[in-house]
Structures are given as C-alpha cells and as structure tokens.
Design an enzyme around this catalytic site. Structure first.
Site, mmCIF file in Angstrom:
data_model
loop_
_atom_site.group_PDB
_atom_site.id
_atom_site.type_symbol
_atom_site.label_atom_id
_atom_site.label_comp_id
_atom_site.label_asym_id
_atom_site.label_seq_id
_atom_site.Cartn_x
_atom_site.Cartn_y
_atom_site.Cartn_z
ATOM 1 C CG ASP A 54 8.700 -2.239 7.623
ATOM 2 O OD1 ASP A 54 9.043 -1.245 6.956
ATOM 3 O OD2 ASP A 54 8.337 -3.310 7.109
ATOM 4 C CB CYS A 160 3.616 6.501 3.087
ATOM 5 S SG CYS A 160 4.308 8.062 3.627
ATOM 6 C CE1 TYR A 164 8.072 1.029 0.601
ATOM 7 C CE2 TYR A 164 6.932 2.896 1.580
ATOM 8 C CZ TYR A 164 8.092 2.177 1.379
ATOM 9 O OH TYR A 164 9.276 2.607 1.927
ATOM 10 C CD GLU A 233 8.039 6.185 2.851
ATOM 11 O OE1 GLU A 233 8.752 5.161 2.912
ATOM 12 O OE2 GLU A 233 7.589 6.760 3.850
#
Length: 559
Positions: A54, A160, A164, A233
C-alpha cells in the site's frame, strides 16, 4: 468524429468505462487471494505482504495527484485534486495505526513487488504526460493541453478505486454475519465504507468533468489508459503469493502434472445466442422460398414457404404448451425437505418420454426434409455465440497447464450445425459433439433424424460413458455448464455444475426437489472454507449460478 462517444443517458465516461471492462474484474474476484480472503482462511503472511505494498501505491497516488493538480486549469478542479492528495497523505501517515486497527502489524521491512512497480511506473509516467501516442511540443501551456493531462492522470487512478470498492462489496455479501469469524472483516469494512465509496466517486466525477471537452481521439486515449490501469491492478492481485491449497482457478490448482479437466456443456442458449431449432426452421423456410421461385425438379415434393412457416409455428406452439404442462405435472405439490435425487430422476423420465414424442412429431411433419447440408453448415458458421463462450473454449484448449477434454451434449437435431459453429470458432476437431444427426440423401436431408440425444437420461448416459473412458490413474475435475431442465442430472453429477442464465422454471423445478442454487463466487468461498477445514464434500444437491461466461472463464482459467 470517431472514438468514444457519449449518449445522453449512459452517464459519464468513468461509469461507461467501468461497465465496459467490469467483466475483466471477475478475474480478480475469482483469484486465489480474494477467494481465500473472503473465506477467512487466507494465510496472514499473504495478507500482510499485500497490504505492505500500500505504501508504494499511496506514494505514487500522491505524486500523480500533485502533477494532475498542476495541470488542472480550473481552480475548483485544482482544489478537488488537492483534497484527494491530502486524503492519500493522511492515509500514508496513519497506515501503521490503521493496520493495527485491523488487528495486524506490518513487517518492519518490505520490498516493492514487480507487479506494484509496473502499475506505479505506468501511473507516474501517465501523470507526467508520457502517454503513448501523445506528442507535446515544448511547454504545456494551453488550458486544453493541461486539462487533457489531468484527465489522463485520473483515468489511470479511477479504475483501481472502483475495482477495490467492487471487490470489497462482493466479499461483504458472502460473509455470514452471525459467524463473525473472518479475521479480515475490518479491512473489508474499511473498503466498503461510505468514505471509501465517496473517495472513488469523487475521482470518477472529476474524470467526467475533465473529459467533457476532450475530442473523440483523446477520449480513446482515456479509455486505453483506464483499461491498462485496470489490467495492471488485476495483475497485481493475481500475483499475490499464496502458499495454501485453493479451489480456484482450476487451471492453477496445484497438481504435479497439471490439471486434468473434463468439461461438458449444453449448446442451445448456453453456447448459442439463438435456439438451433429456430435456426433450422429459418434454413428450411428460406430454402422453400427459393424453391417457390425455381422451376427445377426437387428430390422431394414441394412445400410452399408459407405452408412450411405455418407448420413450424404450429409445432413450436404445441411444443411450448405441452412442455409447460409436462413440467407442471412432474413438479411435486410440496417442496421436498431434502435433496431428492431419485425422485428427480423419476420425474425426468416422464419428461424424457415427452421429448421423444416431440421429436417424432417433428420427423412426421416433414419439416426437416430437403434441407441442404451446405445451407445447414453455412447457418452454423454464422451462428452467434453467447459473449465470451468461444473465447473460453479457445483458451482452454490452448492451455499448457490444463489437460482438457471438452464435450458438447445437445438435443440439437443437427450435429453438422454445431460442428460448423465451433469450426468457425477454431476449436474443432478437438471439441467433441454429441447430438442428434440429420441423415442425407446426396447432400439433402431425408426428413428423418438419427436420435442420439433426446432426453435428460440420454445426456446422463453420455456423460457417464465419457467419464468411464477416462484414464483411471489420474485425477480429473469435471465441470458441466448448462441452463435447461435437460441438463439437471449432468449438472448434479459433475464435480462443479454451473447454471448459466438461471430461468425461473428451472429454479422452481430444482428447488421442489431440494436443489440449492448458489452464486458461483459464494459457493467457491464455502468450498475454500471446507478445504481449509479438512476436505471438500461430495454430491450435495448444490448447483452454482453465473450470469455470464466471463465468470466461468475467471473460475477455470483465471487471469
């Protein structure tokens, strides 16, 4: 002007691009990492390795936002991008504390993975204006040039965040609230939160606003960047190291000699987008219409196109009416409390009798007489497949790690039609077709039918015969894909029975005999949990539902 064009009611470009590429996100949803995480069985080291990346993503986001903010010409846009950057910087500062809130401790040292580097390098290059196919002469000074680059930067970030958000909500939907035993639930909740959704939506809103003044060619660039960011991703998620045994994707399930897959599927409305009987009716009617205008002698008595169309219509109406009556007659008046396989078999014997009588009616009507083999094959070559169907067969049969045997079990009256369809898809002669056949005299159909596959019992017999012929000294996985009542027995006997486009009638019949229909992702999460607890359960009356071939592709082949 060519390129990505908006229509009045399809929303902004961010929404349209997500809809266009959403099916690709299923490769992430069905990845070992996500399925293990959703089941709560993911090894904590794998989880910590993932979230340790991250910091590199956040650093790249912060730099990209800074560059995008410099490029934005409108003061309001500049402020909005600054706010996005501040959010990233806060998260970067609080990352260790946030991970502790989730119940974990980040490792002291971490390295940036190659998959992470590929995305962050792409993002920073895009944000700096280094976009393939784009040329800037000298200093970027005009408002349009600046706005374009700001839009490009956001197009490399937006997918992205949306990905998520999508994954976390899908995971959240399969968690069992009363069990509350998934150690990753706090992380999942964080990505499902209103604040994260607002963040993702704000990026998309800005992308929409910045893209309003772009040309068609520039919007094509936005689409290309969005798609590339999505793919990078997905590669990142797919590349996450997994040390445990997993149930998906089948092609990557660890076997020393690779995975042995025997795949079965129905044809009509499972592979094809149109019913083959309707297609053969069209062939017959068109041929009759040509014959009406032709004085040449024919092998069989002429039937006018109008009369043939009326006969086909009557046959179709009669079949639908009597089929529905038959289904009603075999459905138990009360729901069976448990899975009743024997009861289902007895009921489907009655349906088998009906299907045989229906085929006899078709033969006796003469509507299949006088069809040219060339016309039938041409119709097959032009047949429209369900989206993604051809692609999965092509990739399965090309896969080096997947030793695949593929069989089509179909009630279709003409094997030539099916073989021609798959030949045009480039998967013959490897793919095996099991169906009825139309005999020819010369190159014209006689009107008779070589009846090989008329009923659920015929399909099951073919299914079992194929399995008996496999090598007994190797482990095989069987997958059956279908969508009709005639597929039920094969679906239930396969290791994985997948129902595509579940109809209300099939659900009603199945549930009355105790069959459960479970979304495939949810079912795999349960299977992963079973595997972690000591082993997979056998035949249980559970069938798995999907809405498209994209889900099947993700489950079998992965990324």
């Amino acid at each position: 002007m060519e390129g990505f064009q908006a229509t009045p009611d399809d929303g902004g470009i961010a929404k349209r691009l997500w809809v266009k590429f959403k099916n690709e996100s299923l490769c992430a949803l069905y990845s070992p990492f996500i399925v293990c995480l959703a089941s709560g069985t993911l090894d904590s080291k794998s989880f910590l390795h993932c979230i340790s990346q991250d910091v590199y993503f956040l650093q790249a986001f912060a730099q990209a936002y800074e560059l995008a903010g410099d490029f934005a010409d409108d003061d309001e846009d500049k402020e909005a991008i600054r706010d996005l950057r501040k959010r990233v910087l806060r998260k970067l500062k609080d990352q260790d504390d946030l991970v502790r809130e989730w119940g974990f401790e980040l490792p002291d040292n971490s390295t940036c993975d190659s998959a992470t580097i590929r995305y962050t390098d792409f993002l920073l290059a895009t944000a700096a204006g280094k976009v393939e196919g784009e040329k800037f002469t000298g200093k970027i000074v005009t408002p349009f040039e600046k706005t374009r680059l700001a839009a490009y930067a956001l197009s490399a970030i937006a997918p992205c965040m949306r990905l998520y958000s999508f994954l976390s909500k899908e995971i959240k939907s399969v968690l069992v609230p009363e069990e509350n035993n998934n150690i990753y639930e706090r992380w999942i909740d964080c990505l499902c939160s209103e604040s994260f959704e607002a963040y993702a939506s704000r990026i998309e809103d800005l992308l929409d606003k910045l893209s309003v003044c772009l040309t068609g060619e520039e919007l094509d660039v936005v689409e290309r960047l969005y798609h590339q960011a999505m793919k990078l991703e997905l590669e990142f998620i797919s590349a996450q190291p997994i040390t445990q045994s997993t149930v998906t994707p089948i092609s990557q399930v660890q076997e020393p000699a690779g995975c042995n897959l025997t795949m079965f599927c129905d044809f009509d409305m499972t592979c094809s987008a149109v019913d083959s009987s309707a297609l053969l009716a069209d062939v017959a009617i068109i041929a009759a219409a040509k014959s009406d205008l032709d004085d040449c002698e024919t092998l069989y008595p002429r039937v006018s196109a109008a009369d043939l169309r009326a006969t086909w219509s009557n046959l179709s109406s009669k079949y639908i009416e009597e089929y529905e009556q038959c289904i009603e007659s075999i459905i138990p008046s009360e729901t069976v409390g448990r899975f009743d396989y024997e009861g289902l078999c007895k009921a489907l014997e009655q349906l088998s009798d009906f299907e045989r009588r229906a085929n006899d009616m078709v033969v006796h009507s003469g509507v299949l007489r006088g069809l040219s083999q060339e016309d039938i094959k041409r119709a097959g070559e032009r047949l429209i497949f369900q989206n993604g169907c051809k692609n999965i067969f092509q990739e399965i049969l090309r896969s080096e790690n997947l030793h695949a045997d593929v069989h089509v079990l179909s009630y279709c009256w003409s094997g030539d039609l099916i073989r021609s369809a798959f030949s045009s898809a480039g998967v013959l002669p490897v793919l095996n077709v099991h169906s009825n056949e139309l005999p020819y005299e010369g190159s014209v159909t006689t009107g008779d039918m070589i009846k090989k596959m008329e009923s659920p019992m015929d399909k099951l017999q073919a299914f079992n015969d194929i399995l008996k012929s496999r090598e007994s000294n190797s482990k095989h996985t069987t997958v059956y894909v279908g969508g009709s009542v005639g597929d039920l027995l094969c679906l239930l006997n396969a290791d994985v029975g997948i129902v595509i486009g579940l109809s209300a009638g099939l659900r009603r019949l199945g549930e009355q005999f105790g069959i459960s229909f479970v979304p495939l992702f949810s079912g795999l999460v349960t299977k992963q949990r079973e595997l972690a607890e000591g082993g997979l359960k056998g035949m249980s009356g559970i069938l798995y539902t999907v809405s498209s071939w994209s889900e099947i592709h993700a489950f079998i082949l992965g990324l």
